[in-house]
Structure formats: structure tokens, C-alpha cells
Design a protein around this motif. Structure first.
Motif, PDB file in Angstrom:
ATOM      1  N   SER A   1       0.846  -1.181   0.000  1.00  0.00           N
ATOM      2  CA  SER A   1       0.000   0.000   0.000  1.00  0.00           C
ATOM      3  C   SER A   1       0.888   1.239   0.000  1.00  0.00           C
ATOM      4  O   SER A   1       2.033   1.184   0.449  1.00  0.00           O
ATOM      5  N   GLU A   2       0.345   2.338  -0.514  1.00  0.00           N
ATOM      6  CA  GLU A   2       1.071   3.596  -0.453  1.00  0.00           C
ATOM      7  C   GLU A   2       0.759   4.364   0.829  1.00  0.00           C
ATOM      8  O   GLU A   2       1.310   5.430   1.075  1.00  0.00           O
ATOM      9  N   ILE A   3      -0.124   3.824   1.667  1.00  0.00           N
ATOM     10  CA  ILE A   3      -0.404   4.466   2.954  1.00  0.00           C
ATOM     11  C   ILE A   3       0.854   4.377   3.803  1.00  0.00           C
ATOM     12  O   ILE A   3       1.446   3.306   3.943  1.00  0.00           O
TER      13      ILE A   3
ATOM     14  N   ALA B   1       6.093  12.288  -0.005  1.00  0.00           N
ATOM     15  CA  ALA B   1       5.052  12.644  -0.982  1.00  0.00           C
ATOM     16  C   ALA B   1       5.662  13.297  -2.207  1.00  0.00           C
ATOM     17  O   ALA B   1       5.256  13.044  -3.344  1.00  0.00           O
TER      18      ALA B   1
ATOM     19  N   ARG C   1       6.970  10.828  -4.437  1.00  0.00           N
ATOM     20  CA  ARG C   1       5.922   9.886  -4.849  1.00  0.00           C
ATOM     21  C   ARG C   1       6.082   8.508  -4.218  1.00  0.00           C
ATOM     22  O   ARG C   1       5.683   7.489  -4.780  1.00  0.00           O
TER      23      ARG C   1
ATOM     24  N   ILE D   1       4.736   8.003  -1.216  1.00  0.00           N
ATOM     25  CA  ILE D   1       3.387   7.867  -0.666  1.00  0.00           C
ATOM     26  C   ILE D   1       2.460   8.811  -1.430  1.00  0.00           C
ATOM     27  O   ILE D   1       2.918   9.715  -2.132  1.00  0.00           O
ATOM     28  N   ARG D   2       1.148   8.601  -1.259  1.00  0.00           N
ATOM     29  CA  ARG D   2       0.177   9.494  -1.904  1.00  0.00           C
ATOM     30  C   ARG D   2       0.148  10.823  -1.179  1.00  0.00           C
ATOM     31  O   ARG D   2       0.284  10.892   0.045  1.00  0.00           O
ATOM     32  N   LYS D   3      -0.072  11.909  -1.899  1.00  0.00           N
ATOM     33  CA  LYS D   3      -0.216  13.215  -1.293  1.00  0.00           C
ATOM     34  C   LYS D   3      -1.593  13.333  -0.661  1.00  0.00           C
ATOM     35  O   LYS D   3      -2.533  12.692  -1.090  1.00  0.00           O
TER      36      LYS D   3
END
Length: 418
Positions: free
Chosen positions: A320-322, A411, A414, A416-418
Motif C-alpha cells: 500500500s502507499e499508505i 510525498a 511519490r 506515498i500518496r499526497k
């Protein structure tokens, strides 16, 4: 102007004063003692009509946006700020207190504190209006009503009180009409209910810290890695590690929608344990670690294998990008190959917050910030010699100090998600 005990003075009369700041200061003679300031918004019946009218670190804002509480990092210890125009007509006075956290339980009283003072400051100009030094006549008390701001003929006045209370914060709350939860024996409460109430308070402190660091809207998965090498035996057996897990669970509850804290232990081997939640926090360390025969305990340090398992869980098994916030508890002896793991993990959505406890020199961990070769700075180290003596407010503030910078950098890259 210095005030004397019992002196009453004008605050707003003759002044263009819209916002008032009350700064609290003190000196604790032992680091193990925690002192807190609070405000009680009272009706003309001299009572808090709602629980929300008790303003302190766990409930830092009133419902009208008129009163707020903040912790300070230097100089004064805490401040309560008041926007006088926002106070409802039903607010007849505000009483200000200073209490020793669990003073009776730990054997502390006001004789263990010194240099107590309260400063009234015009919040817009910074002008100090009054200073009240108090407490020299106190000894066995664990709470003080420092003073009160009250309405008089359409203006606000201040009464310098400085009177002590036995019974700490609970006695003050009762005095101001707040109902205190009964003890477990009186209410026949379960141990689970008592533990949950403690965690609820800590969650409020975490939320306050998140707000201060502008992390309110950040979601994260939270894990804790616990050193279980030989030098940690005493801390496991005296309850310190259980307390650490409980304190970190509050962070997980505020960051993660499922309110669970992932757990690992390691020495020269490692074990991934069941996640802990509010429902099963009681005796977690005893039940899942000390009494778990499948766990290797009290051997030597070897961090890379457990770190690689943390990475595997969050980037392979549960990709996950969380972002992931890992709190890594260690009491020294960290092996140098962790550097390679941290460098390689800098492209992953994982932030490593190392916490050194005890008196080791932590040579490897002290150089995390200057480690080269990483895409982003993905690790931080703090040293808490006696973690049990560190207040929840201070602990959460230090744990979350560098996480916001990593969130921003990750972020931008990239990761993780912004």
C-alpha cells in the motif's frame, strides 16, 4: 505588577483587552513528577455545567472556541488562552489549577515543587499585566487552585488564590461539580474498562499532538518493534514494556482506522505477534510475550532480520502507499548492518522512529540523521533514559517530531500518496 495571595485586581477595566494568556510555570524537584495546569469554566453556581468545560491537555479546546490549552517547549510550562468576547454569558468565572499527576499514588506533593507562578499577559501586545507567585505555604497538597478570572459589573477581574487541595485533580473536579468515575472496586468495573479509560485519555493527548504538528488528516499504519535481549529482562518483568505498548497503542488508534498496533519482538531471532487493540491490551505483554514459549527471549541483538520482516509485511504481503510509522524500542547494542536496511528501505513508505532507552551510548543510532545514500531521510532517533518518567505529552511530541518532514519528502518523491 506582582500579586499577593488573596489580592483581587481589575483585568479589563480601563484596558482595551480582547485576548488574555495565562502562563504557568514551576520547577519539579524530580523528573519522575508530572505537573499539569487546567482551567474550569464555571457557571454562577460555581460548577462546570458540562464535562467539556474542563480544559486541559486531554481536552484543549472548549466548544465555543473561547478557551484553549497548550503545552510549551521552553520557558513557561503551559498556557491557557482566552478570547473574552467568545465566552458565553453563562460563563461566570474560570478557575485555574495546577495538579500533580497521580501525586498520591507516587508519593509526590507540592513540597516537591518549587517556583510556581502564573502570569497574566495581554495576548495581542505581549504585555505582562500581573504575576502571581504562590505555593511556598503548601506541603502535602497535590493540587492548587492558583486563581480565578471572574465577571464583576460587566468587566473581568482576577483573584489570586493559591490555595491547596488534597486528593489531586479528582478532588478539584468534584469540587467544581464534575462527576468522577468510580474506582474498579466501587463500580465492579472490569479491568478492561479501566484500561480503556486510560487509553481514551491518551488518545486525546495524541490528537492534540497531531493537531499541533498538522498531522490531523494523515492516515498511517503503526507498528512497534520491541527489543527482548537479555538487558531488557527487568523492563519486561516490572511492567515498563507493557506500559510502553499501551502508550503507543494510543498513537495507532488515532492514525489507523482499524485501531490496531502491529507488534514484533526480537533478540538474535524475531517473532511477529498478533496485533494489539484496545480490547486485548490488558496483560498483552504477559499473555503474548513472556508466557509465549515459542518466542526466543533475552538473547543478543540482531536487528536486520526483524526489520526485513517489517518491510516484507508492509510492502509485499500488505502492499500500500499508505505510510507506515514504526516505533523501534531498543536499549543499546544495535548492529551496524541496520544502515544497509534503512538505506534500501528509503524508497518504501516506511518511517523508522528509533527510541533508545537506558544508559547505552547508542553509537549507531546517533548517526541516523547523517546517513548518506537515501532517497529521503526515513529514520529518526530519540534517547529517553527513563521512559517511564517521561510524560505522555512529551513522549508523543518527541515521537512525532520528524514524521511530518518525512511525510512531506516522501510525498514529493511519490513514495506515498499526497
Amino acid at each position: 505588577m506582582h500579586l499577593l495571595k488573596g489580592q483581587k485586581v481589575e483585568v479589563t477595566k480601563g484596558r482595551n483587552l480582547a485576548k488574555l494568556s495565562l502562563y504557568f510555570g514551576w520547577t519539579a524537584r524530580t523528573a519522575a513528577m508530572s505537573i499539569d495546569a487546567a482551567g474550569f469554566i464555571l457557571s454562577d453556581q460555581n460548577r462546570c455545567e458540562r464535562d467539556e468545560d474542563f480544559i486541559f491537555y486531554g481536552n484543549p479546546y472548549d466548544r465555543n472556541g473561547a478557551v484553549s490549552h497548550s503545552l510549551l517547549e521552553s520557558g513557561d510550562k503551559e498556557v491557557i488562552q482566552i478570547s473574552l468576547s467568545r465566552l458565553p454569558e453563562s460563563a461566570a468565572k474560570i478557575a485555574f489549577s495546577v495538579t500533580i499527576h497521580e501525586g498520591e499514588k507516587h508519593g509526590f506533593s507540592m513540597k516537591d515543587a518549587a517556583d510556581l507562578y502564573l502570569r497574566l499577559v495581554n495576548a495581542e501586545t505581549g504585555e505582562e499585566l500581573y504575576r502571581f507567585e504562590y505555593g511556598l505555604d503548601l506541603s502535602k497538597e497535590t493540587a492548587i487552585v492558583a486563581g480565578e478570572l471572574y465577571r464583576h459589573n460587566g468587566e473581568w477581574k482576577f483573584n489570586a488564590i493559591g490555595s491547596g487541595f488534597d486528593g489531586g485533580l479528582a478532588a478539584l473536579c468534584t469540587n467544581f461539580g464534575l462527576e468522577i468515575e468510580e474506582t474498579a472496586s466501587e463500580a465492579a468495573a472490569t479491568v478492561e474498562e479501566v484500561v480503556l479509560s486510560t487509553i481514551d485519555l491518551r488518545k486525546k493527548i495524541v490528537q492534540y499532538t497531531l493537531t499541533k504538528k498538522k498531522l490531523d488528516h494523515v492516515a498511517a499504519r503503526v507498528g512497534i518493534v520491541l527489543d527482548i535481549t537479555g538487558s531488557m529482562q527487568t523492563l519486561y518483568k516490572n511492567g515498563t514494556v507493557q506500559e510502553v505498548v499501551e502508550r503507543i497503542l494510543a498513537v495507532a488508534c488515532k492514525f489507523d482506522d482499524n485501531g490496531s498496533l502491529d507488534v514484533w519482538v526480537y533478540d538474535n531471532e524475531f517473532s511477529r505477534l498478533p496485533a494489539v487493540t484496545e480490547r486485548d491490551i490488558d496483560q498483552y505483554v504477559s499473555n503474548h510475550i513472556l508466557n509465549n514459549k515459542s518466542i526466543h527471549k533475552f538473547g543478543r541483538n540482531n536487528e536486520p532480520p526483524v526489520m526485513e520482516d517489517v518491510i516484507r509485511k508492509y510492502t509485499v504481503e500488505e502492499e500500500s502507499e499508505i505510510p507506515v510509522f514504526i516505533i523501534f524500542i531498543n536499549d543499546g547494542g544495535v548492529v551496524k548492518p541496520i544502515k544497509k536496511v534503512i538505506i534500501e528501505a528509503s524508497i518504501q513508505p516506511i518511517f523508522w522512529q528509533f527510541v533508545g532507552i537506558g544508559e547505552s551510548d547508542f553509537e549507531v543510532l546517533k548517526h541516523l540523521d547523517t546517513m548518506e545514500g537515501r532517497v529521503v531521510d526515513n529514520a529518526n532517533f530519540i534517547h529517553l533514559n527513563d521512559i517511564a518518567a517521561v510524560s505522555d505529552e512529551s513522549l508523543y511530541d518527541q515521537l512525532l517530531n520528524e514524521f511530518p518532514q518525512w511525510i512531506k519528502a516522501a510525498a514529493e518523491k511519490r513514495i506515498i500518496r499526497k
